[in-house]
Write a protein that holds these residues in place. Sequence first.
Motif, short mmCIF file in Angstrom:
data_model
loop_
_atom_site.label_atom_id
_atom_site.label_comp_id
_atom_site.label_asym_id
_atom_site.label_seq_id
_atom_site.Cartn_x
_atom_site.Cartn_y
_atom_site.Cartn_z
N VAL A 101 -2.96 13.11 -8.84
CA VAL A 101 -1.81 13.99 -8.64
C VAL A 101 -1.51 14.09 -7.15
CG1 VAL A 101 -0.91 16.33 -8.95
CG2 VAL A 101 -2.36 15.30 -10.72
N GLY A 102 -0.26 13.88 -6.77
CA GLY A 102 0.13 14.01 -5.38
C GLY A 102 -0.18 12.76 -4.57
N TYR A 103 0.13 12.84 -3.27
CA TYR A 103 -0.07 11.70 -2.39
C TYR A 103 -1.56 11.39 -2.23
CZ TYR A 103 4.82 12.00 -0.82
OH TYR A 103 6.19 12.01 -0.77
N GLN A 104 -1.86 10.08 -2.20
CA GLN A 104 -3.22 9.61 -2.01
C GLN A 104 -3.23 8.56 -0.89
OE1 GLN A 104 -5.70 10.94 -3.92
NE2 GLN A 104 -4.17 12.17 -5.03
N LYS A 105 -4.39 8.34 -0.30
CA LYS A 105 -4.49 7.35 0.77
C LYS A 105 -4.43 5.94 0.18
CE LYS A 105 -7.25 8.11 4.26
NZ LYS A 105 -8.45 8.21 5.13
N LEU A 106 -3.60 5.08 0.80
CA LEU A 106 -3.42 3.70 0.38
C LEU A 106 -3.62 2.79 1.58
CD1 LEU A 106 -2.35 1.43 -1.59
CD2 LEU A 106 -0.05 1.99 -0.71
N SER A 107 -4.50 1.78 1.42
CA SER A 107 -4.68 0.79 2.49
C SER A 107 -5.01 -0.55 1.86
CB SER A 107 -5.80 1.22 3.45
OG SER A 107 -7.04 1.32 2.77
N ASP A 108 -4.97 -1.60 2.67
CA ASP A 108 -5.29 -2.93 2.15
C ASP A 108 -5.96 -3.76 3.24
OD1 ASP A 108 -3.30 -4.48 3.74
OD2 ASP A 108 -1.83 -3.46 2.50
N THR A 109 -6.53 -4.88 2.83
CA THR A 109 -7.28 -5.71 3.77
C THR A 109 -6.38 -6.61 4.61
OG1 THR A 109 -7.64 -7.25 1.92
CG2 THR A 109 -9.44 -5.75 2.47
N TYR A 110 -5.09 -6.65 4.31
CA TYR A 110 -4.17 -7.39 5.17
C TYR A 110 -3.91 -6.64 6.48
CZ TYR A 110 -2.93 -10.54 1.32
OH TYR A 110 -2.96 -11.47 0.31
N ASN A 111 -3.96 -5.32 6.42
CA ASN A 111 -3.62 -4.51 7.59
C ASN A 111 -4.58 -3.33 7.65
OD1 ASN A 111 -2.23 -3.72 9.83
ND2 ASN A 111 -0.35 -3.15 8.77
N PRO A 112 -5.87 -3.60 7.89
CA PRO A 112 -6.90 -2.57 7.73
C PRO A 112 -6.88 -1.47 8.80
CG PRO A 112 -7.86 -4.57 8.63
CD PRO A 112 -6.44 -4.90 8.28
N ASP A 113 -6.10 -1.65 9.87
CA ASP A 113 -6.07 -0.64 10.93
C ASP A 113 -5.13 0.52 10.63
OD1 ASP A 113 -7.87 -2.12 12.46
OD2 ASP A 113 -6.28 -3.27 13.42
N PHE A 114 -4.41 0.44 9.50
CA PHE A 114 -3.46 1.48 9.14
C PHE A 114 -3.58 1.83 7.66
CE2 PHE A 114 -1.69 -0.59 12.83
CZ PHE A 114 -1.20 0.45 13.60
N PHE A 115 -3.11 3.01 7.31
CA PHE A 115 -3.03 3.41 5.91
C PHE A 115 -1.75 4.22 5.70
CE2 PHE A 115 -5.21 6.98 7.91
CZ PHE A 115 -4.65 8.09 7.30
N ARG A 116 -1.39 4.38 4.45
CA ARG A 116 -0.23 5.19 4.08
C ARG A 116 -0.67 6.30 3.14
NH1 ARG A 116 4.83 3.08 5.24
NH2 ARG A 116 4.91 0.87 5.83
N MET A 117 0.20 7.27 2.94
CA MET A 117 0.03 8.28 1.91
C MET A 117 1.03 7.95 0.81
SD MET A 117 -2.49 9.90 3.05
CE MET A 117 -2.59 11.14 1.74
N ALA A 118 0.52 7.72 -0.40
CA ALA A 118 1.35 7.12 -1.45
C ALA A 118 1.04 7.72 -2.81
CB ALA A 118 1.11 5.61 -1.48
N VAL A 119 1.97 7.48 -3.73
CA VAL A 119 1.77 7.82 -5.14
C VAL A 119 2.26 6.64 -5.96
CG1 VAL A 119 4.02 8.98 -5.29
CG2 VAL A 119 2.26 9.51 -6.96
N CYS A 120 1.53 6.31 -7.02
CA CYS A 120 1.95 5.27 -7.95
C CYS A 120 2.60 5.98 -9.13
CB CYS A 120 0.76 4.41 -8.39
SG CYS A 120 1.21 2.99 -9.42
N LYS A 121 3.91 5.97 -9.18
CA LYS A 121 4.62 6.77 -10.19
C LYS A 121 5.36 5.92 -11.21
CE LYS A 121 8.76 7.40 -7.30
NZ LYS A 121 9.64 6.59 -8.17
N ASP A 122 5.46 4.61 -10.97
CA ASP A 122 6.20 3.74 -11.89
C ASP A 122 5.27 3.18 -12.97
OD1 ASP A 122 8.55 4.13 -10.47
OD2 ASP A 122 8.15 2.45 -9.13
#
Length: 251
Positions: free
Chosen positions: A98-119
């Motif tokens: 529920v709500g925004y969660q931390k999202l990151s990936d190994t392509y760009n490991p120095d940054f992350f986003r706050m995201a929701v998977c709603k679709d």
Amino acid sequence: MPVSPFDTRGRFTRNYLLFAGRNSKEFLLYLSGPGVYDSPAADVEATAVPGKNGDILTENARTGQRRFHNLDIEYDVFFFDGIPAKTTAVKSWLLSPVGYQKLSDTYNPDFFRMAVCKDAVEFEVTRHKAAKMKLTFHCKPQRWSVAGQKPVRMDAPGTIRNPFSFASQPIIRVYGTGAGVLYVGDNAITIHSIDQYVDLNCETHNAYNAGGFCNQTILSEDFPELAPDSTRITWTGGISYVEVTPRWWTL
């Protein structure tokens, strides 16, 4: 000839994402391409004036700043074998938080986003009992610096440098006893009482410690931001030292 991700078993380093505290590798789910890191749109209204060239622009933000809209980030992903069990587990992982969660990936490991998977999560089953899908995450506009989440201890007054072009809203932990005044750039924050420490959350505009909120002990015209380039931080009174979690971000 392009190589299918399903033919890469054991041949190349596999990339993965992390979302809501879990790693896609737990589900043998891997990325076949990075998310599309387009820039978010600025929240600007353009008003045409009859008889005049150009539009009048209205920034829906604080004076001197810009506000940005959310954006969608898409990943192409795939996994092998065990399709029914894995699809159930993947859907539960992505859609239950529920709500925004931390999202990151190994392509760009120095940054992350706050995201929701709603679709809806749709799977295309392919040969070898594998499946591929497109995952869409609805994200806040900021890409947060991982390094900017680490506290910077300041035992003496000094400067802290923002490496990006956008003002950040830090969390400042002030240690000491009694009362003191913290100066962050042009902002002065009077702290009437410090019981070991007090946290100043400049995003939520709250002061708190282990015992709960203590906004009543703070006097300030506003909570400070760390502007691009350097900001001077000093203090007086009963403040011993400070820890600044700068929370740097960019687009």
